[in-house]
Design a protein around this motif. Sequence first.
Motif, PDB file in Angstrom:
ATOM      1  N   GLU F  26      51.351  82.792 -12.611  1.00 60.99           N
ATOM      2  CA  GLU F  26      51.998  84.059 -13.308  1.00 60.99           C
ATOM      3  C   GLU F  26      53.578  83.802 -13.455  1.00 60.99           C
ATOM      4  O   GLU F  26      54.076  83.136 -13.104  1.00 60.99           O
ATOM      5  CB  GLU F  26      51.928  85.209 -12.206  1.00 60.99           C
ATOM      6  N   THR F  27      53.893  84.536 -14.885  1.00 58.47           N
ATOM      7  CA  THR F  27      55.160  84.283 -15.194  1.00 58.47           C
ATOM      8  C   THR F  27      55.931  85.615 -14.887  1.00 58.47           C
ATOM      9  O   THR F  27      57.189  85.753 -15.266  1.00 58.47           O
ATOM     10  CB  THR F  27      55.311  83.886 -16.486  1.00 58.47           C
ATOM     11  N   LYS F  28      55.391  86.679 -14.131  1.00 59.11           N
ATOM     12  CA  LYS F  28      56.249  87.744 -13.661  1.00 59.11           C
ATOM     13  C   LYS F  28      55.890  88.056 -12.297  1.00 59.11           C
ATOM     14  O   LYS F  28      54.723  87.692 -11.855  1.00 59.11           O
ATOM     15  CB  LYS F  28      56.033  89.036 -14.791  1.00 59.11           C
ATOM     16  N   THR F  29      56.664  88.617 -11.589  1.00 56.76           N
ATOM     17  CA  THR F  29      56.197  89.103 -10.308  1.00 56.76           C
ATOM     18  C   THR F  29      55.444  90.016 -10.254  1.00 56.76           C
ATOM     19  O   THR F  29      55.107  90.879 -11.043  1.00 56.76           O
ATOM     20  CB  THR F  29      57.520  89.440  -9.288  1.00 56.76           C
ATOM     21  N   ALA F  30      54.927  90.604  -8.960  1.00 55.85           N
ATOM     22  CA  ALA F  30      53.877  91.504  -8.842  1.00 55.85           C
ATOM     23  C   ALA F  30      54.518  93.064  -9.300  1.00 55.85           C
ATOM     24  O   ALA F  30      53.797  93.808  -9.889  1.00 55.85           O
ATOM     25  CB  ALA F  30      53.442  91.821  -7.182  1.00 55.85           C
ATOM     26  N   GLY F  32      56.381  93.189 -11.726  1.00 53.01           N
ATOM     27  CA  GLY F  32      56.474  93.341 -13.128  1.00 53.01           C
ATOM     28  C   GLY F  32      57.841  92.591 -13.674  1.00 53.01           C
ATOM     29  O   GLY F  32      57.954  92.561 -15.049  1.00 53.01           O
ATOM     30  N   ILE F  33      58.461  92.143 -12.843  1.00 55.32           N
ATOM     31  CA  ILE F  33      59.874  91.448 -13.500  1.00 55.32           C
ATOM     32  C   ILE F  33      59.439  89.956 -13.880  1.00 55.32           C
ATOM     33  O   ILE F  33      58.769  89.216 -13.041  1.00 55.32           O
ATOM     34  CB  ILE F  33      60.836  91.254 -12.258  1.00 55.32           C
ATOM     35  N   PHE F  34      59.841  89.581 -15.113  1.00 53.31           N
ATOM     36  CA  PHE F  34      59.571  88.402 -15.750  1.00 53.31           C
ATOM     37  C   PHE F  34      60.399  87.277 -14.602  1.00 53.31           C
ATOM     38  O   PHE F  34      61.645  87.468 -14.533  1.00 53.31           O
ATOM     39  CB  PHE F  34      60.008  88.065 -17.182  1.00 53.31           C
ATOM     40  N   LEU F  35      59.754  86.021 -14.474  1.00 50.52           N
ATOM     41  CA  LEU F  35      60.512  84.757 -13.831  1.00 50.52           C
ATOM     42  C   LEU F  35      61.222  83.849 -14.626  1.00 50.52           C
ATOM     43  O   LEU F  35      60.462  83.703 -15.915  1.00 50.52           O
ATOM     44  CB  LEU F  35      59.315  84.272 -12.981  1.00 50.52           C
ATOM     45  N   PRO F  36      62.045  83.525 -14.323  1.00 58.64           N
ATOM     46  CA  PRO F  36      62.800  82.530 -15.197  1.00 58.64           C
ATOM     47  C   PRO F  36      61.896  81.214 -15.263  1.00 58.64           C
ATOM     48  O   PRO F  36      61.340  80.887 -14.171  1.00 58.64           O
ATOM     49  CB  PRO F  36      63.921  82.189 -14.430  1.00 58.64           C
ATOM     50  N   GLU F  37      61.711  80.309 -16.353  1.00 59.49           N
ATOM     51  CA  GLU F  37      60.684  79.309 -16.345  1.00 59.49           C
ATOM     52  C   GLU F  37      61.016  78.474 -15.312  1.00 59.49           C
ATOM     53  O   GLU F  37      59.843  77.769 -14.813  1.00 59.49           O
ATOM     54  CB  GLU F  37      60.648  78.804 -17.772  1.00 59.49           C
ATOM     55  N   SER F  38      62.166  78.014 -14.849  1.00 61.07           N
ATOM     56  CA  SER F  38      62.117  77.043 -13.857  1.00 61.07           C
ATOM     57  C   SER F  38      61.534  77.473 -12.643  1.00 61.07           C
ATOM     58  O   SER F  38      61.426  76.473 -11.975  1.00 61.07           O
ATOM     59  CB  SER F  38      63.676  76.705 -13.984  1.00 61.07           C
ATOM     60  N   SER F  39      61.443  78.734 -12.216  1.00 58.44           N
ATOM     61  CA  SER F  39      60.777  79.217 -10.873  1.00 58.44           C
ATOM     62  C   SER F  39      59.190  79.272 -11.228  1.00 58.44           C
ATOM     63  O   SER F  39      58.559  79.429 -10.000  1.00 58.44           O
ATOM     64  CB  SER F  39      61.493  80.314 -10.552  1.00 58.44           C
ATOM     65  N   VAL F  40      58.554  78.967 -12.229  1.00 63.05           N
ATOM     66  CA  VAL F  40      57.233  78.800 -12.249  1.00 63.05           C
ATOM     67  C   VAL F  40      56.736  77.809 -11.987  1.00 63.05           C
ATOM     68  O   VAL F  40      56.747  76.804 -12.486  1.00 63.05           O
ATOM     69  CB  VAL F  40      56.899  79.416 -13.660  1.00 63.05           C
TER      70      VAL F  40
END
Lengths: 104, 104, 104, 104, 104, 104, 104
Positions: F26-30, F32-40
Amino acid sequence: MSTAIRSIKSLAPLLDRVLVQRIKAETKTASGIFLPESSVKELNEGKVLAVGPGALDKKGQRLPMGVRIGDRVLIPQFGGSPVKVGEEEFHLFRDSEILAKINE
Amino acid sequence: MSTAIRSIKSLAPLLDRVLVQRIKAETKTASGIFLPESSVKELNEGKVLAVGPGALDKKGQRLPMGVRIGDRVLIPQFGGSPVKVGEEEFHLFRDSEILAKINE
Amino acid sequence: MSTAIRSIKSLAPLLDRVLVQRIKAETKTASGIFLPESSVKELNEGKVLAVGPGALDKKGQRLPMGVRIGDRVLIPQFGGSPVKVGEEEFHLFRDSEILAKINE
Amino acid sequence: MSTAIRSIKSLAPLLDRVLVQRIKAETKTASGIFLPESSVKELNEGKVLAVGPGALDKKGQRLPMGVRIGDRVLIPQFGGSPVKVGEEEFHLFRDSEILAKINE
Amino acid sequence: MSTAIRSIKSLAPLLDRVLVQRIKAETKTASGIFLPESSVKELNEGKVLAVGPGALDKKGQRLPMGVRIGDRVLIPQFGGSPVKVGEEEFHLFRDSEILAKINE
Amino acid sequence: MSTAIRSIKSLAPLLDRVLVQRIKAETKTASGIFLPESSVKELNEGKVLAVGPGALDKKGQRLPMGVRIGDRVLIPQFGGSPVKVGEEEFHLFRDSEILAKINE
Amino acid sequence: MSTAIRSIKSLAPLLDRVLVQRIKAETKTASGIFLPESSVKELNEGKVLAVGPGALDKKGQRLPMGVRIGDRVLIPQFGGSPVKVGEEEFHLFRDSEILAKINE
């Protein structure tokens, strides 16, 4: 490997070994000009001079060989045991190392 | 390997081992001139002095040997166990390491 | 390997292991002159003191051993497990590592 | 390897593993003088505390074990898995790694 | 290894793999004093959560597994595949890597 | 590995190979906030798209496969052959490399 | 590997070897613009030109081949023996190295 063998015909490979004579690359061009030695590439082709009786399976039976005397074959770039008879060099390969037959 | 063995004839190789005596290279030319020692190449040829009874297959049966006492053979460039008896050196090879017989 | 074993006779090798006592090289010449220790070469010869019952094949059957108690044998230059009992050192080899019997 | 095991008797080795307790070297001489710790050599001897049911052959049958509970054994210098229970250390070996039994 | 698995119970190991949850070391002493994290040693013990159907022999038959769900086991110091579900970490071992059962 | 394949559905794995599509994290948190790519983090999970007919045993019979098309599987952290079709990447694993099925 | 072979059709692979001609990547874009050579990726795809008779099992029987002449196949990134005939390069792979067939 140096030997005191007089004729390569005396050599009888054991197990699944195959005695191969490498085919020499042309040292002159089609139009007859001689190539400098550095530009003559070694060929990975050879002629089968002798074959062993085949490797033994776990019951002591001979496994069939893939090549026969007189076959023209594609040999691997590395491996094989060199055998020197007089000034000429020959190679011993395992039958399974011979890559392909050349039907030409 | 040094030993206290008096005669090489006492040595009975085990399993598929083959006792080989390397053939010495000529130390003089055909015309009788002695070669300096540095130019005498070691030969990869030997004479079979003794053979073991053969390796055991998975059922405890002996697998047949490829060479016999008296055979002249092509030996590999590396490998084998050296055995020193007095001043002479001999070699023990596995039967499958012997490359070819020399019928001359 | 150090042990608290009192007598080497207590050691019963397992599987296809062979307990060997290395034969010591002569420390004096035939004419009775003592050799300096540095010129005494270690010999690759030994006497078999005990043999294991044999390795198991894939069906749990014992494979026969190649050597017997009392055999004089040629041992390899490397390998084997050293066993120290008091001040004396012995070696354990696998049966297939023993190179040859010495019938002298 | 640390564990939360209360008693080593709870450990049941799997397959062909053997649980061994190393025998400690004497820390004083025969005449009762204590040896400095650096001069106490580790012994390659142990007592068998537990044995696994045996390895499986290719048909799922158990292969017999070479040692039994209570056997005094010669263990190899390297290998084995250490197991720590409280302050004491034990070792797990494969049955085929045990070199010999000590019948004393 | 990160996963999107919601519950470790969904994981069905394949072949002879065993899913193990490592037992955590006590973080306080018997008298109730909390230990600093650096002095808490990782334990080589685990609980079996799931087992595969067994490896295939050469005829496609399943070989029996040595451990069962619920077994407390001694696990090797190295090896195994880590599986992360949420914040918890689990390990997959081959059945033959599990050293012993702990009957406590 | 780049290919000129138009559709991944055209790929028929050979022997015991399994074609797997990795499940994307998932590239966003539960919330709905999008995660920066490095933390995926890359997930070790995949979906089986195609399976080979099975490896050959020593008699030329096919060995059964452990996974089927549509299975959700746990894949190893290393190994496998990447296959690129257009902009998407897939992986080929041997059946025995797949760690577990995920029944969710 | 250089050869003096006139036509690749003369090459008959031995055992389980497969002769493959790599498919060339497009050197211009869909809209007809030529790509600079550095941006043309090598493709891991090939066409099967010839197949060997199959490897031998332990009883001397041929094991079936997985690919046939004319098959479009996915080839591994590394491995295989290059064969040069004139200016063109071909590859020999073992049957088990071919990853998948491409049914397009």
